[in-house]
Design a protein around this motif. Structure first.
Motif, PDB file in Angstrom:
ATOM      1  N   ARG A   1       0.824  -1.205   0.000  1.00 46.77           N
ATOM      2  CA  ARG A   1       0.000   0.000   0.000  1.00 46.77           C
ATOM      3  C   ARG A   1       0.860   1.257   0.000  1.00 46.77           C
ATOM      4  O   ARG A   1       1.969   1.267   0.528  1.00 46.77           O
ATOM      5  N   ARG A   2       0.305   2.325  -0.560  1.00 50.50           N
ATOM      6  CA  ARG A   2       0.933   3.631  -0.402  1.00 50.50           C
ATOM      7  C   ARG A   2       0.713   4.113   1.036  1.00 50.50           C
ATOM      8  O   ARG A   2      -0.119   3.559   1.762  1.00 50.50           O
TER       9      ARG A   2
ATOM     10  N   THR B   1      -0.484  -2.489  11.401  1.00 56.54           N
ATOM     11  CA  THR B   1      -0.731  -2.136  10.005  1.00 56.54           C
ATOM     12  C   THR B   1      -2.223  -2.083   9.728  1.00 56.54           C
ATOM     13  O   THR B   1      -3.054  -2.545  10.533  1.00 56.54           O
ATOM     14  N   LEU B   2      -2.561  -1.547   8.564  1.00 57.64           N
ATOM     15  CA  LEU B   2      -3.961  -1.529   8.150  1.00 57.64           C
ATOM     16  C   LEU B   2      -4.494  -2.952   8.019  1.00 57.64           C
ATOM     17  O   LEU B   2      -5.632  -3.232   8.421  1.00 57.64           O
ATOM     18  N   ASP B   3      -3.687  -3.853   7.489  1.00 63.41           N
ATOM     19  CA  ASP B   3      -4.130  -5.243   7.384  1.00 63.41           C
ATOM     20  C   ASP B   3      -4.407  -5.839   8.759  1.00 63.41           C
ATOM     21  O   ASP B   3      -5.358  -6.623   8.929  1.00 63.41           O
ATOM     22  N   ASP B   4      -3.583  -5.491   9.763  1.00 62.88           N
ATOM     23  CA  ASP B   4      -3.847  -5.952  11.134  1.00 62.88           C
ATOM     24  C   ASP B   4      -5.204  -5.464  11.615  1.00 62.88           C
ATOM     25  O   ASP B   4      -6.002  -6.236  12.165  1.00 62.88           O
TER      26      ASP B   4
ATOM     27  N   ASP C   1     -12.558  -7.723  11.076  1.00 61.68           N
ATOM     28  CA  ASP C   1     -13.272  -8.836  10.439  1.00 61.68           C
ATOM     29  C   ASP C   1     -13.664  -9.891  11.466  1.00 61.68           C
ATOM     30  O   ASP C   1     -14.759 -10.473  11.393  1.00 61.68           O
ATOM     31  N   ALA C   2     -12.768 -10.144  12.421  1.00 60.61           N
ATOM     32  CA  ALA C   2     -13.081 -11.129  13.461  1.00 60.61           C
ATOM     33  C   ALA C   2     -14.245 -10.657  14.323  1.00 60.61           C
ATOM     34  O   ALA C   2     -15.122 -11.452  14.701  1.00 60.61           O
TER      35      ALA C   2
END
Length: 399
Positions: free
Chosen positions: A37-38, A127-130, A136-137
């Motif tokens: 990602r940027r 991170t954003l993914d974290d 989501d969980a």
């Protein structure tokens, strides 16, 4: 100087790139980032993103899409080595990037509980993914969250989960949240805020081990076990210096720089990964907060452009904030639990106050809860050398 490489497509790295351009650098700027990602903003991850108030696109930093900056992007690319003599950065795919100037802005990685790095249901939040994985969980029905660590990230995650109606247990080895930073008395106020919002706060307690499964079984050092659908670990970070081990740079809890942010000829460092002597506090420090990344990124860029000149010292009053429920906690300065503390406005009972921290006859920090104007004013005064007795006398005389 024709080519500047910035390792770290982060807030600090992007601010360095922006400053290079605004200060007249017309050569090539290459930004290397291990994420695909940027650059994006991290403070909303534990708050607006986790609560579901913001989507992922909203955290993107505007500068990352500013084509006028004319940046060369190397995203999803990891720096794995640095040759100072050859002025080359080695990438994980075998390529090398030659540079005339280098900005190290590669940040830090979250600490994890040993043995849980790949365990399903156990997450860091860096991170954003974290943040999206934790959200989501929660969206999928996780109703019992255990937060390890009552520092700023852990406390914000706990608050966001409670605001979603989730059952939260927060575990902290210290006697109060943020006690290592704010001291026991101020940490106790933060503890009460969380208890009032229904957090099961376990102090003086750590995590002994976690058993995988559904639910997870979290064994605590006090002998109890807590069942959790989701565990979020917030126990600090480690500067990303592994790729620099054989570089010849001095690595001491980060990249050690001089007072101007210079780490070696033609090399500067900034943000979470940088450690430098802050002359205002006569202390070698590393600071992990948002505003610091902005300020140090800009300063490091200007230091790089100064070349062989002496450069200016980077001597800020550190500043951070944390939003937890309806409380905004702000701290200006560099404080220690052993500092003198004086309440100069508001009260702990109302949880709206301003407290000053003093050491060696000077004010070294100002902590506020829901008094933003106070912390801004004291930050300026601390930079000017505000005396402890003068500050207390002025506060006593104020209407």
């Amino acid at each position: 100087m024709d080519h500047i490489v910035i390792v770290g497509a982060s807030l600090a790295g992007l601010r360095a790139a922006e400053t290079l351009r605004t200060d007249g650098f017309v050569g090539t700027i290459t930004l290397v980032g291990d994420e695909a990602r940027r650059p994006y903003d991290r403070p909303p991850l534990s708050k607006q993103v986790l609560r579901g108030d913001w989507d992922a696109e909203r955290v993107a930093l505007p500068g990352g899409a500013n084509e006028a900056l004319d940046l060369t992007w190397e995203l999803g690319a990891s720096a794995v080595g640095l040759d100072l003599a050859a002025r080359q950065v080695a990438l994980g795919d075998g390529r090398t990037l030659a540079y005339d100037g280098l900005v190290i802005a590669c940040g830090a990685a979250p600490r994890m509980i040993p043995g849980t790095e790949d365990m399903a249901g156990v997450h860091a939040l860096r991170t954003l993914d974290d943040a999206l994985a934790v959200r989501d969980a929660l969206d999928a029905g996780a109703t019992r969250v255990l937060v390890v660590g009552a520092g700023f990230i852990g406390a914000e995650v706990a608050a966001s989960c409670r605001e979603r109606g989730v059952e939260v247990t927060m575990v902290e080895p210290l006697p109060a949240p943020l006690a290592r930073v704010l001291g026991a008395e101020m940490g106790a106020v933060v503890a009460d805020v969380h208890r009032d919002h229904g957090v099961d706060l376990r102090l003086d307690t750590g995590v002994a081990s976690i058993d995988a499964g559904s639910p997870l079984a979290v064994h605590l050092t006090d002998g109890t076990t807590v069942a959790a659908d989701l565990v979020v670990v917030g126990i600090g970070v480690i500067p990303n210096t592994q790729w620099l081990q054989d570089s010849g740079l001095t690595l001491e809890d980060g990249v050690l720089c001089d007072a101007t942010t210079l780490a070696a000829p033609g090399v500067v460092a900034c943000g979470d990964v940088a450690r430098w002597p802050n002359e205002l506090y006569d202390e070698v420090m590393r600071v992990e907060h948002w505003e610091h990344a902005l300020d140090m990124g800009a300063h490091a860029a200007r230091r790089l452009l100064a070349g062989d000149g002496p450069g200016d010292a980077f001597a800020p009053v550190p500043f951070f904030w944390s939003d937890q429920y309806d409380r905004k906690i702000q701290l200006a300065g560099r404080v220690r639990p052993t500092d003198d503390i004086a309440m100069v406005a508001g009260s702990l009972e109302d949880r709206r106050f301003c407290a000053l921290y003093g050491r060696d006859g000077k004010v070294v920090g100002a902590l506020t809860m829901n008094m933003p104007a106070k912390v801004i004013r004291y930050r300026r005064a601390i930079a000017e050398g505000l005396g402890w007795d003068d500050a207390l006398a002025a506060a006593a005389a104020a209407p």
